[in-house]
Design an enzyme around this catalytic site. Sequence first.
Site, PDB file in Angstrom:
ATOM      1  N   HIS A 128       0.805  -1.218   0.000  1.00  0.00           N
ATOM      2  CA  HIS A 128       0.000   0.000   0.000  1.00  0.00           C
ATOM      3  C   HIS A 128       0.840   1.271   0.000  1.00  0.00           C
ATOM      4  CE1 HIS A 128      -3.406   2.573   1.664  1.00  0.00           C
ATOM      5  NE2 HIS A 128      -3.851   2.074   0.527  1.00  0.00           N
ATOM      6  N   HIS A 177      -8.943  10.937   0.210  1.00  0.00           N
ATOM      7  CA  HIS A 177      -8.142   9.724   0.117  1.00  0.00           C
ATOM      8  C   HIS A 177      -6.844   9.926   0.890  1.00  0.00           C
ATOM      9  CE1 HIS A 177      -5.612   6.566  -1.830  1.00  0.00           C
ATOM     10  NE2 HIS A 177      -6.739   5.904  -1.682  1.00  0.00           N
TER      11      HIS A 177
END
Length: 631
Positions: A290, A518
């Site tokens: 990630h 985000h």
Amino acid sequence: MCSPLIIHSRMSQDSHHGKWTVSSSDEDDDLPLSGTTTSKPHQPAVSSPSYQPAASPTPTIPKIEAAPVEVKPEPANAPVSSLVIGSEARQSAAANQVNTVKYESSPSLAGKRKNEVSDGSGWALSDSEDDDGDVKGKSLGNSPKRAPPSPKTKKVKVENERPTSPYGRLYYIDEPEDFFESSIPPLNDPYRFYLNKVTGLDRKYNSGALHIRDILSPLFGTLKESAQFNYCFDIAWMVDQYPSEFRDRPVLIVHGDKREAKARLLQQAKPYPHVHFCQAKLDIAFGTHHTKMMLLWYEEGFRVVITTSNLIRADWYQKSQGMWMSPLFPRLPKGSSDDEGESPTFFKRDLLEYLAAYRAPELEEWIQRIREHDLSETKVYLVGSTPGRYVGPDMERWGHLRLRKLLYEHTEPISGEERWPVIGQFSSIGSLGVDQTKWLTGEFQRTMTTLGKSSIRSAPPLHLVYPSVEDVRTSLEGYPAGGSLPYSIQTAQKQLWLHSFFHRWKADATGRSHAMPHIKTYMRASPDFTQLAWFFVTSANLSKAAWGALEKNSTQVMVRSYELGVLYVPSAFNMKTFPVSGNPFPVSSSSGFTVPFDLPPTSYSPKDQPWIWNIPYNQGPDTHGNIWVPS
């Protein structure tokens, strides 16, 4: 035209939210431990405050009744997010986000905006990494389910008509001509923390913000080679963001895809022989790669960019993102030792250690390049996560225990600090346990409230900023923005206690209140929210997979995923606290720290519900006339 959202069935579940058919592959907190350790276990060296959390009411979420919906079928063989490459969970969610249902009485979108939906590349999912397996194992290959048309519903209007947008006509067009005008941000900016440009906002709210094209612009250096670490890629789009003169320069893609996802990623890159790959090792279930980082090697030196954005257009379009951009690091004189060019924050050492954790031959050349450059100007601390089970001193190398150690060593106690709240803001939530003491307050909050060697007796306030349904509905993107907020029904049902901590996503001070987040940020603020004791921007969402969780009576920590962020502490800037900027745009006129949402945070009202992405929202249309219906 759009088709219904697809949630492939695995388990039928009754709940406060109604009866839904959902996947049951959520993270199991009781998974058997595997692997062996060789170091002697010990308690973490950092002393931690004790807590007596106040009991919180357990909220419920009203049952949502289904409503008849008219759906216009897609053309045969319509592509479904073919350019979005990530984990299987990511791709399943991408299909869900792209295939949003049109509100039954609203006109269709027109022009370029409609084309984005139909080609599968405009509303791609922005992030679904951290629900710890909630949507793992779903396939994009199944045919979409379609509701039969209702004879009573109104016909869809002609395509050149659009629903009225509260954000003006600029919402419906692509970026304006001057949107991509690259400019060097203020050189006197002490923090080097930037927000992204957002399409559809007034130009003043993009002043000092950056787009990926700005980052890769020749204004920042003559690029020779780059490495892109990320979770999700659109290779063709990514290549197009490089200036034409750099577009064929070697690029190394560091990813975590396996099997079919990896094959799709490699297929994407076939037209681009200058694109190469490095697969990150993911040996623990439900872990993801990630991290979002760029390594940029120039003729003039070297630069590191740590961001929160995936390498897909949707992440750089109408979402709130953040990034740290390093100075241009010069090359060390020939004959310099490898340990020269270190910063007071030991950023060079920690970056090399993070890259070494990949155990990847493809990164050796980059490791050597970093050794040859002077990183001494860096004023931030690096905080990473890498998959594994760690004991002894290694427990403090990664995740939230790494952050705890840095806060212990490099911050100072503050008078009245028990009233200084912790604010966490994120776009995804994992399974945190049956009550708040299991991880959130018993482990994570203890890290976040560390200030030097102080030991407070009670927990200060913990504000968790996460969008409500109404925040998503009224956002620039409308309901499709919710595909980037993958909090699932099966996880939410197990931790209704968490919702009492939630605060609304609002960002009016930055002019960005309706660009869904985000970005992921964590900070410690003064009671009046004008000062920060520290600030952290990272790829890590609110999950044990990202931050790590203690095991075996706190003698071992287990981390599932790769994550990366930078920590700002005032002492590295010769300050006692950071002032908060009340008016961050234009950035050049601001002397304070840019917080990407309004302070103080606004608690959820009794009517507010956290956004849950795999249940329907059909009681009212969003800003583009859509409703959200999983089927």
